[in-house]
Write a protein that holds these residues in place. Structure first.
Motif, PDB file in Angstrom:
ATOM      1  N   THR A 160       0.826  -1.203  -0.104  1.00 36.34           N
ATOM      2  CA  THR A 160       0.218  -0.046   0.006  1.00 36.34           C
ATOM      3  C   THR A 160       0.881   1.381  -0.028  1.00 36.34           C
ATOM      4  O   THR A 160       0.286   2.373   0.048  1.00 36.34           O
ATOM      5  CB  THR A 160      -0.828   0.005   1.124  1.00 36.34           C
ATOM      6  OG1 THR A 160      -0.250  -0.154   2.413  1.00 36.34           O
ATOM      7  CG2 THR A 160      -1.835  -0.983   1.046  1.00 36.34           C
ATOM      8  N   ARG A 218       1.859   0.859  -4.585  1.00 38.51           N
ATOM      9  CA  ARG A 218       0.307   1.139  -4.546  1.00 38.51           C
ATOM     10  C   ARG A 218      -0.272   1.627  -5.991  1.00 38.51           C
ATOM     11  O   ARG A 218      -1.039   0.903  -6.549  1.00 38.51           O
ATOM     12  CB  ARG A 218      -0.092   2.130  -3.511  1.00 38.51           C
ATOM     13  CG  ARG A 218      -1.552   2.581  -3.526  1.00 38.51           C
ATOM     14  CD  ARG A 218      -1.971   3.562  -2.580  1.00 38.51           C
ATOM     15  NE  ARG A 218      -3.424   3.573  -2.632  1.00 38.51           N
ATOM     16  CZ  ARG A 218      -4.275   3.246  -1.596  1.00 38.51           C
ATOM     17  NH1 ARG A 218      -3.797   2.699  -0.351  1.00 38.51           N
ATOM     18  NH2 ARG A 218      -5.580   3.479  -1.650  1.00 38.51           N
ATOM     19  N   GLU A 234      -2.448  -0.417  -8.781  1.00 40.06           N
ATOM     20  CA  GLU A 234      -3.819   0.189  -9.240  1.00 40.06           C
ATOM     21  C   GLU A 234      -3.761   0.036 -10.921  1.00 40.06           C
ATOM     22  O   GLU A 234      -4.772   0.015 -11.561  1.00 40.06           O
ATOM     23  CB  GLU A 234      -3.983   1.596  -8.647  1.00 40.06           C
ATOM     24  CG  GLU A 234      -4.331   1.501  -7.308  1.00 40.06           C
ATOM     25  CD  GLU A 234      -4.283   2.958  -6.621  1.00 40.06           C
ATOM     26  OE1 GLU A 234      -3.763   3.708  -7.193  1.00 40.06           O
ATOM     27  OE2 GLU A 234      -5.038   3.000  -5.547  1.00 40.06           O
ATOM     28  N   HIS A 258      -5.510  -2.700 -12.907  1.00 40.07           N
ATOM     29  CA  HIS A 258      -6.980  -2.696 -13.454  1.00 40.07           C
ATOM     30  C   HIS A 258      -7.486  -4.073 -12.866  1.00 40.07           C
ATOM     31  O   HIS A 258      -8.209  -4.830 -13.538  1.00 40.07           O
ATOM     32  CB  HIS A 258      -7.134  -2.668 -14.810  1.00 40.07           C
ATOM     33  CG  HIS A 258      -6.655  -1.265 -14.978  1.00 40.07           C
ATOM     34  ND1 HIS A 258      -7.281  -0.139 -14.908  1.00 40.07           N
ATOM     35  CD2 HIS A 258      -5.655  -0.874 -16.334  1.00 40.07           C
ATOM     36  CE1 HIS A 258      -6.425   0.760 -15.614  1.00 40.07           C
ATOM     37  NE2 HIS A 258      -5.455   0.452 -16.388  1.00 40.07           N
ATOM     38  N   GLU A 302     -11.025  -6.869  -8.696  1.00 35.09           N
ATOM     39  CA  GLU A 302     -11.315  -6.710  -7.278  1.00 35.09           C
ATOM     40  C   GLU A 302     -10.424  -5.466  -6.612  1.00 35.09           C
ATOM     41  O   GLU A 302      -9.452  -5.162  -7.497  1.00 35.09           O
ATOM     42  CB  GLU A 302     -10.993  -7.899  -6.672  1.00 35.09           C
ATOM     43  CG  GLU A 302     -11.335  -8.159  -5.135  1.00 35.09           C
ATOM     44  CD  GLU A 302     -12.845  -8.175  -4.984  1.00 35.09           C
ATOM     45  OE1 GLU A 302     -13.422  -7.577  -3.775  1.00 35.09           O
ATOM     46  OE2 GLU A 302     -13.560  -8.722  -5.735  1.00 35.09           O
ATOM     47  N   ASP A 303     -11.129  -4.905  -5.383  1.00 32.43           N
ATOM     48  CA  ASP A 303      -9.987  -3.922  -4.874  1.00 32.43           C
ATOM     49  C   ASP A 303      -9.027  -4.630  -4.286  1.00 32.43           C
ATOM     50  O   ASP A 303      -9.002  -4.661  -3.007  1.00 32.43           O
ATOM     51  CB  ASP A 303     -10.939  -3.071  -3.946  1.00 32.43           C
ATOM     52  CG  ASP A 303     -10.201  -1.978  -3.366  1.00 32.43           C
ATOM     53  OD1 ASP A 303      -9.092  -1.708  -3.429  1.00 32.43           O
ATOM     54  OD2 ASP A 303     -10.780  -1.040  -2.756  1.00 32.43           O
ATOM     55  N   ALA A 358      -7.315  -2.734  -1.111  1.00 31.15           N
ATOM     56  CA  ALA A 358      -8.109  -2.946   0.375  1.00 31.15           C
ATOM     57  C   ALA A 358      -7.674  -4.285   0.837  1.00 31.15           C
ATOM     58  O   ALA A 358      -7.841  -4.493   2.133  1.00 31.15           O
ATOM     59  CB  ALA A 358      -9.543  -2.755   0.132  1.00 31.15           C
ATOM     60  N   TRP A 412      -9.476 -12.051 -10.477  1.00 36.63           N
ATOM     61  CA  TRP A 412      -9.268 -10.938 -10.367  1.00 36.63           C
ATOM     62  C   TRP A 412      -8.640 -10.388 -11.956  1.00 36.63           C
ATOM     63  O   TRP A 412      -8.629  -9.152 -12.263  1.00 36.63           O
ATOM     64  CB  TRP A 412      -7.909 -10.574  -9.460  1.00 36.63           C
ATOM     65  CG  TRP A 412      -8.516 -10.733  -7.959  1.00 36.63           C
ATOM     66  CD1 TRP A 412      -9.531 -10.875  -7.606  1.00 36.63           C
ATOM     67  CD2 TRP A 412      -7.609 -10.991  -6.876  1.00 36.63           C
ATOM     68  NE1 TRP A 412      -9.723 -11.142  -6.030  1.00 36.63           N
ATOM     69  CE2 TRP A 412      -8.464 -11.018  -5.622  1.00 36.63           C
ATOM     70  CE3 TRP A 412      -6.211 -10.753  -6.717  1.00 36.63           C
ATOM     71  CZ2 TRP A 412      -7.969 -11.274  -4.538  1.00 36.63           C
ATOM     72  CZ3 TRP A 412      -5.728 -10.854  -5.380  1.00 36.63           C
ATOM     73  CH2 TRP A 412      -6.764 -11.176  -4.371  1.00 36.63           C
TER      74      TRP A 412
END
Length: 320
Positions: free
Chosen positions: A41, A46, A50, A53, A56-57, A60, A96
């Protein structure tokens, strides 16, 4: 419990699970040192994640989890020490990473248009098949038998079938497995399942962009060798991570991706690992699939100068 229910149960935990590799995946040494480590993170990791793509997040779910890219002091192999557990790896590759995720990635980072990409991929695969036809011993009248380990949608096998090879594939992704099955090509989830298919000893195996994803790539190579005919041909292709330790761009990050590319090969470490599994390195035979005289000359030049790369050919040398 069904796979769908298991995946739902994992996601409901709201955090992922990892396990640790404490010894070198190539030579078994415990003399390891970190090259790149931190929290998923934290920046820039991070932002890199991201950009993948995922459906799923993932950020988090990762929360305070850490990664550690390490190098073996004994043989130079580089790999991630902390990797997702098998259940979470299955979730990564079955949910994912999906068609929509792949299309977004390609749209953002591929510079060539899709038509040219598919054409060049077809040209490359045809060259592999021409080389295999030359390398596989010619004194047999049997149908050549080829296994594509990590076959995806089965495109390479479909082309090989047109060339007269007897084909089968291994793929762990249930989604890709179902799509490939529609092409009437036998696809299995693991090597053990091959016993249910009358394939015989395999004469050629291809592993395109597979070894960098496996928890124990050396063990997989040895299992593959046991399924192969002596003097059989192995083609291996992985991301070239030479010179990458702490990635400075998204392309470098993707090569040593701590969730997906858990093993970071160089031309030297790839060759060493395949040799440990009983394979002997081969020079790549030039093959021509072109209407360009210039391309033909360039390819012929590779007979004399073969650059170190992570697409390599091997012949199985079983001990007597």
């Amino acid at each position: 419990m069904t796979k769908h229910n298991l995946n739902s149960e994992l996601l409901s935990k709201k955090s992922v699970a990892f396990r640790e590799r404490s010894h070198c995946i190539s030579c078994g040494s415990s003399k390891l040192h970190p090259l790149w480590q931190g929290k998923f993170t934290s920046e820039p990791t991070r932002s890199f994640i991201e950009k993948c793509h995922y459906s799923e997040d993932v950020i988090a779910l990762l929360k305070e989890e850490t990664f550690s890219l390490i190098s073996c002091d004994t043989c130079g192999m580089v790999f991630h020490q902390r990797i997702l557990t098998p259940e979470w790896l299955n979730l990564l590759y079955s949910q994912w990473i999906n068609d929509a995720q792949i299309e977004r990635m390609e749209a953002e980072y591929q510079t060539d248009n899709k038509r040219e990409i598919l054409f060049e991929r077809g040209r490359r695969d045809t060259k592999h098949l021409l080389r295999l036809r030359k390398l596989i011993k010619s004194n047999t009248t049997e149908q050549f038998r080829i296994l594509d380990y990590g076959c995806g949608d089965g495109d390479f096998l479909a082309l090989a079938k047109l060339f007269g090879f007897k084909v089968c594939g291994i793929d762990f992704s249930s989604t890709r497995h179902e799509r490939a099955a529609k092409t009437d090509i036998p696809i299995f989830n693991n090597l053990g399942s091959l016993k249910f298919y009358d394939m015989g000893k395999i004469q050629a195996v291809t592993l395109f962009q597979v070894l960098e994803h496996l928890e124990d790539p050396l063990a997989t190579l040895k299992q593959i060798a046991n399924k192969m005919e002596d003097k059989g041909i192995l083609i291996v292709e992985v991301s070239n991570c030479r010179g990458i330790s702490q990635p400075k761009s998204f392309l470098e990050f993707h090569a040593v991706h701590p969730l997906e590319h858990i093993n970071a090969f160089t031309p030297i470490t790839l060759k060493k690992m395949c040799e440990q599994a009983g394979f002997v390195s081969l020079k790549r035979i030039p093959a021509h699939v072109t209407t360009s005289f210039v391309n033909t000359l360039q390819t012929e030049g590779l007979r004399f100068i073969q650059p170190n790369q992570t697409q390599q050919y091997f012949r199985l040398q079983k001990s007597s």
